[in-house]
Design a protein around this motif. Structure first.
Motif, PDB file in Angstrom:
ATOM      1  N   ASN A 752       0.902  -1.302  -0.135  1.00  0.00           N
ATOM      2  CA  ASN A 752       0.006  -0.300  -0.316  1.00  0.00           C
ATOM      3  C   ASN A 752       1.377   1.229  -0.202  1.00  0.00           C
ATOM      4  N   ASN A 753       1.950   1.113  -0.190  1.00  0.00           N
ATOM      5  CA  ASN A 753       3.167   2.900  -0.164  1.00  0.00           C
ATOM      6  C   ASN A 753       2.543   2.459  -1.039  1.00  0.00           C
ATOM      7  N   PRO A 754       2.851   4.451  -1.510  1.00  0.00           N
ATOM      8  CA  PRO A 754       2.759   5.007  -2.558  1.00  0.00           C
ATOM      9  C   PRO A 754       4.098   5.108  -3.284  1.00  0.00           C
ATOM     10  N   LYS A 755       4.715   4.711  -2.546  1.00  0.00           N
ATOM     11  CA  LYS A 755       6.114   4.834  -3.306  1.00  0.00           C
ATOM     12  C   LYS A 755       6.488   3.329  -4.361  1.00  0.00           C
ATOM     13  N   PHE A 756       6.236   2.787  -3.052  1.00  0.00           N
ATOM     14  CA  PHE A 756       7.481   1.304  -3.521  1.00  0.00           C
ATOM     15  C   PHE A 756       6.150   0.323  -3.394  1.00  0.00           C
ATOM     16  N   GLY A 757       4.993   0.287  -3.833  1.00  0.00           N
ATOM     17  CA  GLY A 757       3.507  -0.860  -3.808  1.00  0.00           C
ATOM     18  C   GLY A 757       3.769  -1.793  -4.667  1.00  0.00           C
ATOM     19  N   ALA A 758       3.907  -0.535  -6.115  1.00  0.00           N
ATOM     20  CA  ALA A 758       3.456  -1.311  -7.187  1.00  0.00           C
ATOM     21  C   ALA A 758       4.795  -2.745  -7.529  1.00  0.00           C
ATOM     22  N   PHE A 759       6.780  -2.017  -6.600  1.00  0.00           N
ATOM     23  CA  PHE A 759       7.358  -2.625  -6.885  1.00  0.00           C
ATOM     24  C   PHE A 759       7.508  -3.377  -5.878  1.00  0.00           C
ATOM     25  N   TRP A 760       7.086  -3.853  -4.930  1.00  0.00           N
ATOM     26  CA  TRP A 760       6.822  -4.489  -3.909  1.00  0.00           C
ATOM     27  C   TRP A 760       5.920  -5.657  -4.905  1.00  0.00           C
ATOM     28  N   ASN A 761       4.839  -5.916  -5.665  1.00  0.00           N
ATOM     29  CA  ASN A 761       3.696  -6.618  -5.980  1.00  0.00           C
ATOM     30  C   ASN A 761       4.201  -7.508  -7.417  1.00  0.00           C
ATOM     31  N   VAL A 762       5.557  -6.649  -7.826  1.00  0.00           N
ATOM     32  CA  VAL A 762       6.149  -7.705  -8.712  1.00  0.00           C
ATOM     33  C   VAL A 762       6.858  -8.724  -8.082  1.00  0.00           C
ATOM     34  N   LEU A 763       7.614  -7.997  -6.880  1.00  0.00           N
ATOM     35  CA  LEU A 763       8.356  -9.240  -6.077  1.00  0.00           C
ATOM     36  C   LEU A 763       7.457 -10.301  -5.829  1.00  0.00           C
ATOM     37  N   PHE A 764       6.565 -10.351  -5.519  1.00  0.00           N
ATOM     38  CA  PHE A 764       5.166 -10.960  -4.763  1.00  0.00           C
ATOM     39  C   PHE A 764       4.108 -11.925  -5.860  1.00  0.00           C
ATOM     40  N   ASP A 765       4.391 -11.098  -6.827  1.00  0.00           N
ATOM     41  CA  ASP A 765       3.917 -11.782  -7.776  1.00  0.00           C
ATOM     42  C   ASP A 765       4.898 -13.310  -8.732  1.00  0.00           C
ATOM     43  N   GLU A 766       5.538 -12.693  -8.141  1.00  0.00           N
ATOM     44  CA  GLU A 766       6.839 -14.121  -9.000  1.00  0.00           C
ATOM     45  C   GLU A 766       6.909 -14.493  -8.669  1.00  0.00           C
ATOM     46  N   TYR A 767       7.107 -14.384  -6.784  1.00  0.00           N
ATOM     47  CA  TYR A 767       7.457 -15.908  -5.903  1.00  0.00           C
ATOM     48  C   TYR A 767       5.758 -16.463  -5.982  1.00  0.00           C
ATOM     49  N   THR A 768       5.000 -15.745  -5.687  1.00  0.00           N
ATOM     50  CA  THR A 768       3.748 -17.147  -5.536  1.00  0.00           C
ATOM     51  C   THR A 768       3.522 -17.605  -6.993  1.00  0.00           C
ATOM     52  N   LEU A 769       4.030 -17.051  -7.955  1.00  0.00           N
ATOM     53  CA  LEU A 769       4.415 -17.764  -9.283  1.00  0.00           C
ATOM     54  C   LEU A 769       5.649 -18.921  -9.273  1.00  0.00           C
ATOM     55  N   SER A 770       6.932 -18.560  -9.321  1.00  0.00           N
ATOM     56  CA  SER A 770       7.762 -19.776  -9.148  1.00  0.00           C
ATOM     57  C   SER A 770       7.212 -20.797  -7.777  1.00  0.00           C
ATOM     58  N   LYS A 771       7.107 -20.240  -6.801  1.00  0.00           N
ATOM     59  CA  LYS A 771       6.363 -21.105  -5.855  1.00  0.00           C
ATOM     60  C   LYS A 771       5.298 -22.467  -6.296  1.00  0.00           C
ATOM     61  N   ASN A 772       4.664 -21.961  -6.794  1.00  0.00           N
ATOM     62  CA  ASN A 772       3.486 -22.699  -7.510  1.00  0.00           C
ATOM     63  C   ASN A 772       3.881 -23.796  -9.016  1.00  0.00           C
ATOM     64  N   ILE A 773       4.831 -22.935  -9.770  1.00  0.00           N
ATOM     65  CA  ILE A 773       5.311 -23.547 -10.351  1.00  0.00           C
ATOM     66  C   ILE A 773       6.185 -24.375 -10.134  1.00  0.00           C
ATOM     67  N   MET A 774       7.167 -24.518  -9.111  1.00  0.00           N
ATOM     68  CA  MET A 774       7.868 -25.628  -8.775  1.00  0.00           C
ATOM     69  C   MET A 774       7.739 -26.475  -7.967  1.00  0.00           C
ATOM     70  N   LEU A 775       6.434 -26.537  -7.270  1.00  0.00           N
ATOM     71  CA  LEU A 775       5.922 -27.488  -6.552  1.00  0.00           C
ATOM     72  C   LEU A 775       4.704 -28.226  -7.551  1.00  0.00           C
ATOM     73  N   GLU A 776       4.590 -27.764  -8.989  1.00  0.00           N
ATOM     74  CA  GLU A 776       3.523 -28.858  -9.674  1.00  0.00           C
ATOM     75  C   GLU A 776       5.245 -29.357 -10.871  1.00  0.00           C
ATOM     76  N   LEU A 777       6.177 -28.883 -10.697  1.00  0.00           N
ATOM     77  CA  LEU A 777       6.901 -29.198 -11.565  1.00  0.00           C
ATOM     78  C   LEU A 777       7.412 -30.586 -10.391  1.00  0.00           C
ATOM     79  N   THR A 778       7.506 -30.309  -9.500  1.00  0.00           N
ATOM     80  CA  THR A 778       8.938 -31.242  -8.829  1.00  0.00           C
ATOM     81  C   THR A 778       7.356 -32.826  -7.999  1.00  0.00           C
ATOM     82  N   GLY A 779       5.460 -32.408  -8.051  1.00  0.00           N
ATOM     83  CA  GLY A 779       5.131 -32.455  -7.976  1.00  0.00           C
ATOM     84  C   GLY A 779       4.730 -32.715  -6.069  1.00  0.00           C
ATOM     85  N   LEU A 780       5.604 -32.262  -5.124  1.00  0.00           N
ATOM     86  CA  LEU A 780       6.018 -31.718  -4.173  1.00  0.00           C
ATOM     87  C   LEU A 780       4.439 -31.232  -3.751  1.00  0.00           C
ATOM     88  N   LYS A 781       4.277 -30.897  -2.566  1.00  0.00           N
ATOM     89  CA  LYS A 781       3.002 -30.769  -1.608  1.00  0.00           C
ATOM     90  C   LYS A 781       3.625 -29.112  -1.473  1.00  0.00           C
TER      91      LYS A 781
END
Length: 844
Positions: A752-781
């Motif tokens: 919600n930070n006016p200066k850094f909010g958009a940048f933080w979301n870039v980081l968080f979106d990539e983390y969520t994406l990476s976590k989900n796709i690697m779990l799918e790749l490896t078959g781990l829960k």
């Protein structure tokens, strides 16, 4: 099944013990700690619930004050927060000690990667002779660096050591006393440690951990694989040393410091021999033998306290004299004691660990330019002309004719032969050049030796280029090809046994190119340089500048080396160990022995037990290149984001790394006030992401690359690659380990930070994406499901430090707003930084 049994054992002997011994803190008789022990669980619980609900650290800490204390003033509140940090620091030491003490019960002598396992496997597959053949010239070298990622004062290290022993025997009385001592012992250095302090801190481990560990491991390997016809060479396991020799960006490392550290290493190994000899003499009290050993004891004493010269050959000669009498006159009684001692002298010489010199190529160029101008009075020559003309120089240049770094560089080179006379040729035998990307970077160093008066035949030093940036790695092939053809350097290499060490920088590479791209570029560089070196008749040794965790090019070391195929030279495994990796992986005898074995067997098994999954097919190679390029572009876009450096400066602990007094080196390279990405050191860079619990360099771009292929309907290719390539699988699992140490809820408030909010979301979106796709790749829960012990350890550590992170973020928010006593909040950030670094063991 074994995983389940070990996880249950971990619960019993680590988790349960921590709960029991942690309660001892509640009764310690020092300054309000009882009260803090009762308050801390409230702050921990409110942090956990609050972050999940999207509360800010400021909300959480203020509510904690309001609901659980009656404190009114800002001063009272900050005092309590300091006390909580001190309490958590001591909890961390307790947990470290409990986990370390449990190590032998959680690992077996016959685990994968142990010497016993390798022996049993060699018998089954009829490969015993092949292993002996490989052991003839193979070696493992671990190089200890002083990079500031953990720095307990020596007093705390000793308590850690004693506490571990007390926990092993479950001595409640001793544990109680040691926790009391811990409570009264300062954890923070009031001043920055000097390079000498850093060196002495690691020499402590050399004397009290590695002397016995390596000696015993050598004996174990010798008794397992040795025979009447096969004898191990003493260089099988080697130690390297950077504190006091690594002057890259560290103005406090001078020629005088380097000489002093060489002397300290020399003195430390002689003291280790002197103590070892006492044990040997206690048993070998026989006529004749006793006299010889008494003479040796007196000679060692004189060398230690009167600076009388003694060489490794002198010591071995005495031991062989004693051995002859023992065999001929006393039925070889206790012969093994004498033989084991002699082996240690062969391993450690009079140097203990090889002290390396390292400096940045840009500093070297400055030295060459100034010396050239002084000698020839001209400025207009090319780089090549300068080093070529200086190599031909007949007169020695006087260091006193120059100032500062020029003088010190020349003095450092001038004293190499003196150090070699004291510690032996193994005591100092290589000069490492960071930021290498051209032939001149290597030849400039050769020129240093010539202008310091060395004849060609007297230069007993390997010159080691360190390729660490994407540009440096790309240039590596051309640089080495030209060097191999250079007549002067070719002659030098012949004198050095036609062996070339090349260092590759994982930490800076990962910072520069992102995790996947850096690892792939280094893999490719190794392949190309292997082929090139073989074509030129050169035996190449790769020296890996690997950090502790994946974000700095580290991760599971055995898996990494075991995954390299036959296209990469495997003459030696050599890597840096730094910061908290020293204490967490090589910090006591059991762990050190286990991890040295893992390295050794990874290298030996790689050649002996061939595995098709290690050699990449053309299809796999093309796919990794594609993924690496996509991830690199994504990571490069992130670095180019206008908020990238400001985010680290304003929202992380980056600015506080230099104030934590955990290392002698400045936290950035350039001297200017403006912060530039290229000046950032890998450790504070990665460490700052870790303090934010975001660990961006360990995963950013990797998941995006896989997602892109998935959207093209090609995810099946990625799954095939994961199943078929050990190299790719290791990278994926290491990246998942990095993500398992993230905790984005800590910084939800930034979105919600006016200066850094958009940048933080870039980081968080990539983390969520990476976590989900690697779990799918490896078959781990879940992340790190395949390694339950590490997962449990991480979980407990994260729980311990959560209140500490709340305090750190709270203080940062106060500073950003300019509220209250900004200086006091700055000290809170620094102090919590220190505590969190030590707690995470893998934070940087």
């Amino acid at each position: 099944m074994i995983h389940d049994q070990r996880a249950e054992k971990f619960r019993q002997i680590v988790e349960n013990k921590f709960q029991i011994y942690n309660s001892l803190f509640m009764s310690l008789p020092y300054d309000k700690m009882t009260n803090i022990g009762m308050l801390l669980p409230f702050l921990c619980e409110e942090s956990k619930i609050g972050y999940e609900a999207g509360k800010t650290p400021e909300d959480i800490v203020e509510e904690f004050f309001k609901n659980h204390t009656d404190l009114q003033t800002e001063e009272q509140k900050t005092e309590l927060l300091f006390k909580i940090i001190q309490y958590i620091e001591r909890q961390v030491v307790l947990f470290d000690s409990i986990e370390d003490a449990a190590f032998p019960n959680l690992h077996s002598e016959s685990d994968n990667g142990t010497v016993t396992n390798m022996y049993e496997r060699s018998l089954q597959d009829h490969k015993l002779e092949k292993i002996r053949e490989k052991l003839k010239d193979f070696a493992v070298k671990v190089v200890f660096t002083a990079h500031p990622t953990q720095f307990y004062p020596n007093s705390v290290q000793r308590i850690l050591h004693d506490l571990r022993n007390a926990i092993t025997t479950d001595s409640i009385t001793n544990i109680d006393m040691l926790l009391q001592q811990l409570g009264k012992t300062p954890f923070v250095n009031k001043e920055k440690p000097t390079p000498i302090d850093e060196a002495l801190s690691i020499i402590y481990y050399l004397r009290y951990v590695y002397y016995d560990t390596i000696g015993e491991l050598f004996t174990k390997i010798k008794s397992t694989f040795g025979s009447e016809y096969f004898h191990l060479h003493e260089d099988l396991i080697q130690l390297g040393f950077w504190p006091g020799g690594d002057r890259d960006g560290n103005p406090f490392v001078t020629a005088e410091v380097t000489k002093r550290v060489a002397e300290e290493l020399h003195s430390a190994i002689l003291k280790a021999y002197y103590n070892n000899l006492k044990t040997v003499r206690r048993r070998l009290s026989f006529r004749g033998v006793s006299d010889v050993l008494t003479k040796l004891s007196n000679e060692l004493y004189s060398a230690i306290f009167r600076n009388e010269k003694i060489t490794a050959d002198d010591i071995i000669k005495r031991l062989e004299e004693a051995e002859k009498i023992l065999v001929e006159q006393h039925n070889s009684l206790f012969l093994d004691l004498l033989v084991n001692f002699k082996d240690r002298v062969r391993i450690f010489g009079t140097h203990f660990a090889t002290l390396d010199v390292r400096q940045d190529s840009r500093i070297h160029q400055k030295v060459i330019d100034e010396v050239f101008t002084k000698v020839y009075g001209t400025l207009g020559a090319s780089h090549e002309d300068k080093f070529n003309r200086l190599i031909q120089i007949s007169e020695k240049v006087n260091p006193d004719d120059f100032e500062d770094i020029i003088k010190d560089t020349l003095l450092t080179v001038s004293q190499v032969s003196e150090i070699q006379q004291l510690n032996g040729l193994r005591g100092m035998n290589r000069y490492i050049i960071s930021n290498s990307d051209a032939v001149k970077d290597v030849m400039n160093v050769y020129a240093f030796f010539k202008i310091c008066g060395y004849q060609d035949e007297d230069i007993n030093m390997d010159i080691v280029p360190l390729f660490e940036t994407m540009e440096g790695l790309a240039n590596a092939e051309n640089v080495m090809q030209e060097l191999y053809q250079n007549p002067v350097y070719k002659k030098h290499l012949e004198k050095r046994g036609n062996q070339q060490t090349i260092m590759l920088g994982f930490s800076d590479g990962t910072k520069d190119g992102g995790y996947l791209k850096a690892n792939w570029e280094i893999y490719k560089a190794k392949e190309v340089l292997t082929k090139l070196s073989e074509e030129n008749g050169i035996k190449v040794v790769f020296f890996d500048g690997r950090g502790g965790p994946p974000a700095r090019g580290g991760g599971k070391t055995h898996d990494f080396y075991a995954s390299q195929g036959k296209t990469i030279a495997n003459n030696k495994i050599e890597l840096t160990i730094q910061g908290q990796t020293i204490t967490s992986i090589f910090g006591n005898k059991e762990q050190a022995k286990y991890n040295f074995e893992q390295l050794l067997t990874a290298g030996v098994e790689n050649d002996v037990f061939k595995n098709a999954k290690k050699d990449l097919t053309e299809k796999e190679r093309a796919l990794i290149i594609e993924l690496a390029e996509i991830s690199y572009q994504k990571y490069s876009d992130l670095k180019a984001h206008p908020m990238f450096v400001p985010y680290l400066q304003e929202m992380s602990t980056l600015e506080y790394y230099g104030k934590a007094n955990i290392g002698s080196r400045p936290s950035k390279r350039g001297g200017g006030s403006e912060l530039k990405f290229e000046d950032l050191r890998a450790i504070p860079f990665v460490g700052s992401w870790a303090q934010l619990k975001q660990n961006v360099p360990g995963f950013f771009g990797f998941g995006f690359a896989m997602q892109q292929l998935k959207e093209e309907g090609r995810f099946g290719e990625v799954i095939e690659l994961y199943k078929g390539s050990d190299f790719f699988k290791t990278l994926v699992l290491n990246s998942m380990m990095s993500m398992n140490k993230t905790y984005f809820p800590l910084t939800y408030y930034i979105k919600n930070n006016p200066k850094f909010g958009a940048f933080w979301n870039v980081l968080f979106d990539e983390y969520t994406l990476s976590k989900n796709i690697m779990l799918e790749l490896t078959g781990l829960k879940m992340l790190q499901e395949e390694d339950p012990l590490s997962r449990k350890s991480v979980k407990i550590r994260e729980r311990i430090v959560l209140p500490l992170l709340s305090i750190q973020q709270y203080a940062l928010m106060k500073i950003q707003k300019g509220e209250g006593d900004v200086e006091a909040y700055g000290k809170l950030v620094t102090r919590s930084l220190f505590g969190n670094i030590n707690a995470s063991r893998n934070s940087a």
